[in-house]
Scaffold this motif. Sequence first.
Motif, PDB file in Angstrom:
ATOM      1  N   ASN A 164      40.089 -56.156 -10.343  1.00  0.00           N
ATOM      2  CA  ASN A 164      40.495 -54.963 -11.088  1.00  0.00           C
ATOM      3  C   ASN A 164      40.013 -53.642 -10.512  1.00  0.00           C
ATOM      4  OD1 ASN A 164      41.796 -56.646 -12.838  1.00  0.00           O
ATOM      5  ND2 ASN A 164      40.455 -56.290 -14.579  1.00  0.00           N
ATOM      6  N   TRP A 165      38.793 -53.642  -9.977  1.00  0.00           N
ATOM      7  CA  TRP A 165      38.223 -52.372  -9.537  1.00  0.00           C
ATOM      8  C   TRP A 165      38.115 -52.277  -8.020  1.00  0.00           C
ATOM      9  CZ3 TRP A 165      38.570 -49.063 -13.212  1.00  0.00           C
ATOM     10  CH2 TRP A 165      38.533 -49.520 -14.541  1.00  0.00           C
ATOM     11  N   MET A 166      38.879 -53.102  -7.340  1.00  0.00           N
ATOM     12  CA  MET A 166      38.868 -53.075  -5.882  1.00  0.00           C
ATOM     13  C   MET A 166      39.259 -51.708  -5.325  1.00  0.00           C
ATOM     14  SD  MET A 166      40.813 -55.781  -3.357  1.00  0.00           S
ATOM     15  CE  MET A 166      40.161 -57.186  -4.279  1.00  0.00           C
ATOM     16  N   PHE A 167      40.136 -51.021  -6.064  1.00  0.00           N
ATOM     17  CA  PHE A 167      40.631 -49.729  -5.573  1.00  0.00           C
ATOM     18  C   PHE A 167      39.531 -48.682  -5.492  1.00  0.00           C
ATOM     19  CE2 PHE A 167      40.984 -49.206 -10.173  1.00  0.00           C
ATOM     20  CZ  PHE A 167      40.574 -47.892 -10.358  1.00  0.00           C
ATOM     21  N   MET A 168      38.407 -48.901  -6.181  1.00  0.00           N
ATOM     22  CA  MET A 168      37.349 -47.895  -6.181  1.00  0.00           C
ATOM     23  C   MET A 168      36.592 -47.858  -4.859  1.00  0.00           C
ATOM     24  SD  MET A 168      35.788 -48.034 -10.049  1.00  0.00           S
ATOM     25  CE  MET A 168      34.930 -46.484  -9.778  1.00  0.00           C
ATOM     26  N   TRP A 169      36.671 -48.945  -4.082  1.00  0.00           N
ATOM     27  CA  TRP A 169      35.928 -48.948  -2.817  1.00  0.00           C
ATOM     28  C   TRP A 169      36.782 -49.310  -1.607  1.00  0.00           C
ATOM     29  CZ3 TRP A 169      36.173 -53.620  -0.414  1.00  0.00           C
ATOM     30  CH2 TRP A 169      36.440 -54.739  -1.206  1.00  0.00           C
ATOM     31  N   LEU A 170      37.957 -49.914  -1.830  1.00  0.00           N
ATOM     32  CA  LEU A 170      38.809 -50.313  -0.706  1.00  0.00           C
ATOM     33  C   LEU A 170      39.645 -49.117  -0.254  1.00  0.00           C
ATOM     34  CD1 LEU A 170      39.732 -52.624   1.133  1.00  0.00           C
ATOM     35  CD2 LEU A 170      41.502 -53.158  -0.554  1.00  0.00           C
ATOM     36  N   LYS A 171      39.390 -48.650   0.960  1.00  0.00           N
ATOM     37  CA  LYS A 171      40.094 -47.479   1.476  1.00  0.00           C
ATOM     38  C   LYS A 171      41.524 -47.853   1.885  1.00  0.00           C
ATOM     39  CE  LYS A 171      35.862 -45.340   3.265  1.00  0.00           C
ATOM     40  NZ  LYS A 171      35.173 -44.839   4.471  1.00  0.00           N
ATOM     41  N   PRO A 172      42.523 -47.073   1.440  1.00  0.00           N
ATOM     42  CA  PRO A 172      43.919 -47.378   1.770  1.00  0.00           C
ATOM     43  C   PRO A 172      44.198 -47.421   3.274  1.00  0.00           C
ATOM     44  CG  PRO A 172      43.781 -45.726   0.035  1.00  0.00           C
ATOM     45  CD  PRO A 172      42.395 -45.895   0.576  1.00  0.00           C
ATOM     46  N   ASP A 173      43.456 -46.612   4.026  1.00  0.00           N
ATOM     47  CA  ASP A 173      43.682 -46.538   5.475  1.00  0.00           C
ATOM     48  C   ASP A 173      42.581 -47.255   6.265  1.00  0.00           C
ATOM     49  OD1 ASP A 173      41.720 -44.771   4.740  1.00  0.00           O
ATOM     50  OD2 ASP A 173      42.388 -43.132   6.029  1.00  0.00           O
ATOM     51  N   GLY A 174      41.816 -48.094   5.593  1.00  0.00           N
ATOM     52  CA  GLY A 174      40.719 -48.787   6.254  1.00  0.00           C
ATOM     53  C   GLY A 174      41.183 -50.046   6.981  1.00  0.00           C
ATOM     54  N   GLU A 175      40.246 -50.706   7.633  1.00  0.00           N
ATOM     55  CA  GLU A 175      40.563 -51.926   8.374  1.00  0.00           C
ATOM     56  C   GLU A 175      40.959 -53.074   7.439  1.00  0.00           C
ATOM     57  OE1 GLU A 175      37.381 -52.957  10.956  1.00  0.00           O
ATOM     58  OE2 GLU A 175      37.516 -51.134  12.165  1.00  0.00           O
ATOM     59  N   LEU A 176      40.353 -53.126   6.266  1.00  0.00           N
ATOM     60  CA  LEU A 176      40.663 -54.176   5.303  1.00  0.00           C
ATOM     61  C   LEU A 176      41.864 -53.768   4.463  1.00  0.00           C
ATOM     62  CD1 LEU A 176      37.141 -55.285   4.012  1.00  0.00           C
ATOM     63  CD2 LEU A 176      38.719 -56.616   5.421  1.00  0.00           C
ATOM     64  N   THR A 177      42.902 -54.583   4.466  1.00  0.00           N
ATOM     65  CA  THR A 177      44.082 -54.327   3.670  1.00  0.00           C
ATOM     66  C   THR A 177      43.997 -55.106   2.355  1.00  0.00           C
ATOM     67  OG1 THR A 177      45.297 -56.193   4.622  1.00  0.00           O
ATOM     68  CG2 THR A 177      45.445 -54.060   5.775  1.00  0.00           C
ATOM     69  N   HIS A 178      44.841 -54.735   1.404  1.00  0.00           N
ATOM     70  CA  HIS A 178      44.874 -55.481   0.141  1.00  0.00           C
ATOM     71  C   HIS A 178      45.324 -56.921   0.386  1.00  0.00           C
ATOM     72  CE1 HIS A 178      44.597 -51.449  -1.645  1.00  0.00           C
ATOM     73  NE2 HIS A 178      44.139 -52.081  -2.711  1.00  0.00           N
ATOM     74  N   GLU A 179      46.227 -57.108   1.328  1.00  0.00           N
ATOM     75  CA  GLU A 179      46.679 -58.463   1.661  1.00  0.00           C
ATOM     76  C   GLU A 179      45.520 -59.310   2.153  1.00  0.00           C
ATOM     77  OE1 GLU A 179      50.003 -60.705   4.497  1.00  0.00           O
ATOM     78  OE2 GLU A 179      49.584 -58.571   4.752  1.00  0.00           O
ATOM     79  N   ARG A 180      44.697 -58.722   3.019  1.00  0.00           N
ATOM     80  CA  ARG A 180      43.542 -59.436   3.549  1.00  0.00           C
ATOM     81  C   ARG A 180      42.519 -59.713   2.444  1.00  0.00           C
ATOM     82  NH1 ARG A 180      40.798 -63.184   5.452  1.00  0.00           N
ATOM     83  NH2 ARG A 180      38.873 -62.705   6.574  1.00  0.00           N
ATOM     84  N   MET A 181      42.296 -58.722   1.586  1.00  0.00           N
ATOM     85  CA  MET A 181      41.316 -58.891   0.530  1.00  0.00           C
ATOM     86  C   MET A 181      41.767 -59.926  -0.504  1.00  0.00           C
ATOM     87  SD  MET A 181      38.628 -57.410   1.267  1.00  0.00           S
ATOM     88  CE  MET A 181      37.851 -57.900  -0.265  1.00  0.00           C
TER      89      MET A 181
END
Length: 213
Positions: A164-181
């Motif tokens: 639920n709160w992944m968006f608070m720390w996962l950068k949209p332009d970072g190396e880790l994508t939502h697909e990967r996470m």
Amino acid sequence: MPRKRAAGFDNQRDLIIEQAATLFARNGFPGTSMNEVAEACGLSKASLYHYMSDKYQLLMFICEGHIERLCALVDEVAQQDLAPEPRLRLMVQRFVEEYADAQNEHRVLTEDVRFLKEEDQQRIFAGERKVVGAMAQAMIGVRPELDASKMAKPLTMLLFGMINWMFMWLKPDGELTHERMAMVVSDLLFGGIGAVRLEDIGQAEEGKKIRQE
């Protein structure tokens, strides 16, 4: 005879809802005015009221729309003939993907649903229960003994806590994508789910009482 909507009415309304969600997420429902929503949409206040009767209706559209999309996601996965583990992994993936594009709506649902009337809140909560219940059943499909142990829902809430709160720390332009996470969340879930102890809740409460005496 009801007045027909002009072409593009729904598109404009969707834009208004999206902009309102952004403002509510940033400033809170009480801290956002209809003037600010109109300005964000490039509309006059009079034009805004052509699409929305008031700010309360905006909040309802945001909360209901988000819950309806999550319920549709659950139904979509349920319609697929999948084995328990692939089903649970797909649910995790779809939820992470949905939240990636609905960060503002999720924050509004979490923080501002309290401003809805009781009957409206109950409709939203019914949708939330459907979503949580579906995820809990997917958990039980992987590990059936979770049902008798009454641990399916707590584990489900822990899972949603990761998502639920992944968006608070996962950068949209970072190396880790939502697909990967999404894959990371599933791997973490399946790597640890077998280690969770399923002691009887009644025995655990009795042991707690004994220790306190």
